[in-house]
Design an enzyme around this catalytic site. Sequence first.
Site, PDB file in Angstrom:
ATOM      1  N   GLU A 156       5.050  -8.728  -7.968  1.00 13.62           N
ATOM      2  CA  GLU A 156       3.866  -8.894  -8.804  1.00 13.62           C
ATOM      3  C   GLU A 156       3.956 -10.162  -9.644  1.00 13.62           C
ATOM      4  O   GLU A 156       2.944 -10.772  -9.979  1.00 13.62           O
ATOM      5  CB  GLU A 156       3.683  -7.651  -9.675  1.00 13.62           C
TER       6      GLU A 156
ATOM      7  N   PHE B 206      -0.990  -3.462  -2.177  1.00 14.17           N
ATOM      8  CA  PHE B 206      -1.365  -4.103  -3.452  1.00 14.17           C
ATOM      9  C   PHE B 206      -1.852  -3.105  -4.498  1.00 14.17           C
ATOM     10  O   PHE B 206      -2.555  -3.460  -5.434  1.00 14.17           O
ATOM     11  CB  PHE B 206      -2.414  -5.205  -3.231  1.00 14.17           C
TER      12      PHE B 206
ATOM     13  N   GLY C  78       5.192  -4.582   3.659  1.00  9.91           N
ATOM     14  CA  GLY C  78       5.185  -5.979   4.070  1.00  9.91           C
ATOM     15  C   GLY C  78       6.118  -6.802   3.212  1.00  9.91           C
ATOM     16  O   GLY C  78       6.214  -8.026   3.352  1.00  9.91           O
ATOM     17  N   THR C  79       6.828  -6.116   2.321  1.00 14.58           N
ATOM     18  CA  THR C  79       7.626  -6.767   1.288  1.00 14.58           C
ATOM     19  C   THR C  79       9.029  -7.130   1.736  1.00 14.58           C
ATOM     20  O   THR C  79       9.621  -8.055   1.188  1.00 14.58           O
ATOM     21  CB  THR C  79       7.745  -5.785   0.111  1.00 14.58           C
TER      22      THR C  79
END
Length: 732
Positions: free
Chosen positions: A693, A242, A469-470
């Site tokens: 995002e 993040f 983790g995307t």
Amino acid sequence: MEFNEPAGENVFDHSKVVGRPTPRVDGPLKVSGRAPYAYERHDVAEGQLVGYPVVSTIAQGRITNMETEAALNAPGVVAIVTTLETGEMPIPSDMNVAPLFGGAEVAHYHQAIGVVVADTLEQARAAAALIKVDYDVTKGSYDLEAAWQEKREDRSDPVSRVGDFEAAFEAAEVTLDQEYRTPSQSHAMMEPHASIAAWKDGKLTVWTSNQMIEWTRQALATTLEMDPEDVRIDSPFIGGGFGSKLFLRADSVLAALGARKAGRPVKVMLPRPMVMNNTTHRASTIQRIRIGAQQDGKITAIAHEAISHTFPGGDGENAISQTQKFYAGENRLIVKHLAEMHLPEANAMRAPGEAAGLMALEIAMDEMAEKLGMDPAEFRAINDTQVDPEDPDKPFSERHFVECLNRGSEAFGWGDRNATPGQRRDGNWLIGHGMAGAYRGSPAQDSGARVRLQPDGRLIVETDMTDIGTGSYTIIAQTAAETMGLPLDMVEVRLGDSDFPVSAGSGGQWGAASSTAGTYAACLALRSEIAKKIGVNDTDSLTFKNAGVRTGEKQMTLASIASEGEIVAEYTMEFSDSRDEEIVSTFAAHFVEVGVHVATGEIRLRRMLAACDAGRILNPITARSQVIGGMVMGVGAAMMEDLAIDEGRGFFVTHDLANYEVPVHMDIPDQEVIFLDTLDPQSSPLKAKGVGELGLCGVAAAVANAVYNATGVRVRDYPVTLDKYLDQLPAV
Ligand code: MOS
């Protein structure tokens, strides 16, 4: 290869793999515990010792003495490195402003000032507690409200000014002038910062958890005054970032220094209570928004002025950024103030700028719609723009925000809501509906990859791209499979190693569009190599399909072509300035239903829906996961997350997950995500943009607007906790 004109028709317009809902290829490793995170990489270096960080317990001042003898004599202790012995170390100043280690000066609370290396974690931790530190304390500055009062009327250096805002606002038929407050926030990712460091022949390898491999390799070399060629970074699996792992952090530096002194590999994790004050965070903001409109809803004047805190020399939170582009209006004023404070370094956190800015702007839009007696979705649609409102000659590449509003409204049943607040009841719950628009830029970064066709026909893709983790592993595999005509299970993707070609990395929601473009470029280069190998001049005459290649009448398998040895190609997709001739951005509309308890004021989310416009969706499963994850984070921003500042001592009090609350599963209701079927040829060869995002942007305001609709109480100070409205709830 240069991306210097909009993408034409290509293999992805006839896709068989890209765009399909594909479960993540690393899923089995993840759920079976075989995807090792940084701290668990026991096999990469033998004889690992454990380093425990020593951190400052003051926010500002100077260390006069560190007494380490008792710690050195404690059981199991092998070495201690203190900040006094290393002296000041260079700060990679293009990225960061706060020192990570070195020297006697303390610039913020929980700054790393030492590392104790021992055989076990318990020994290192116990010994670290024996170190006595003496300080000369200086008083820092921590008062954002005071800084705002000082700068509130200062418009001498605006970010931008178009037309005559003051006159237009004065003349407007309907106006709004309000202030909004957002607190500091922490990334609070699942996996804390952790690194294992090992030295060999003057070369350093760090196995870590990091979003941007090349940035971090360079930063570590700068910090340790080494040749970057002698530094290797490896980060194949990452438990969330993040933005907190965009940069080199103290764990890597402490592990490297500890390992050098101990003469053995050392691993260091930042314990959770150190993460919030040792690393970066999103800065708190105070934002003033003024909007003037005609009675028909057309905005004629819009001003967004914001202040945020920053570590001296930093950039704070760009909360004004979306307001420059999102809504029409001829007269505009954008002002950004910084308040230098002695908190830890404020830096990027998911959707830096927009996430905090939309928390304010999208409440303001809701308030304005109500003043106009207009539906808030319609008010936004009326003020849509297809060109840059500050520079009308510059178009958006693709902008389908109105379609997001329409599709979202319809799917959510927005038309059924009661626009008058405090009218809906379901038993003991006041029911409210809120919505918000979302805007987030979609940049691209140069991205390289290497592809290796194996003698058995499998393809290996290597790039220093990361998967935080995307779903990077999966979309890169899909891209390579598509371009080479291979089934997905014949592609193996290797990520996160600085020995691989430099990629875009994971940041700014540029990762997916950029890294797949780099993979595509490398695969095109491999196609050329294959053409050469089989004696064909015109690569375009080849068809790659079913793990083989066809040319005219001839057909052969890729395995047969590589049978004598692997065929390797490496290439970088470079994004030229021509991409910026149009504004490449992503858009969404969020809809939320909440219940607010009539007596206790407790908020329960009941439904959430997002309609997103983000170009080609490379993989609907992983993209949806990104968006619903963003929505969860938006709920945290709306209702819970708050790095509370102790203004006396100058640190974040809420520095663990017991105090810094984030949503848990029980807080989150059904979530629905709609992706518009759009393509953006200006963005990338795959006509894709970012979603990671976008999913967060606007969510918190949609929740706050829903709470207003439920209760009639407008909270403009996040998080929306019940102490801010309980006494104003409608009488039971
Ligand atoms: Mo993002 S805040 O660039 O990880």
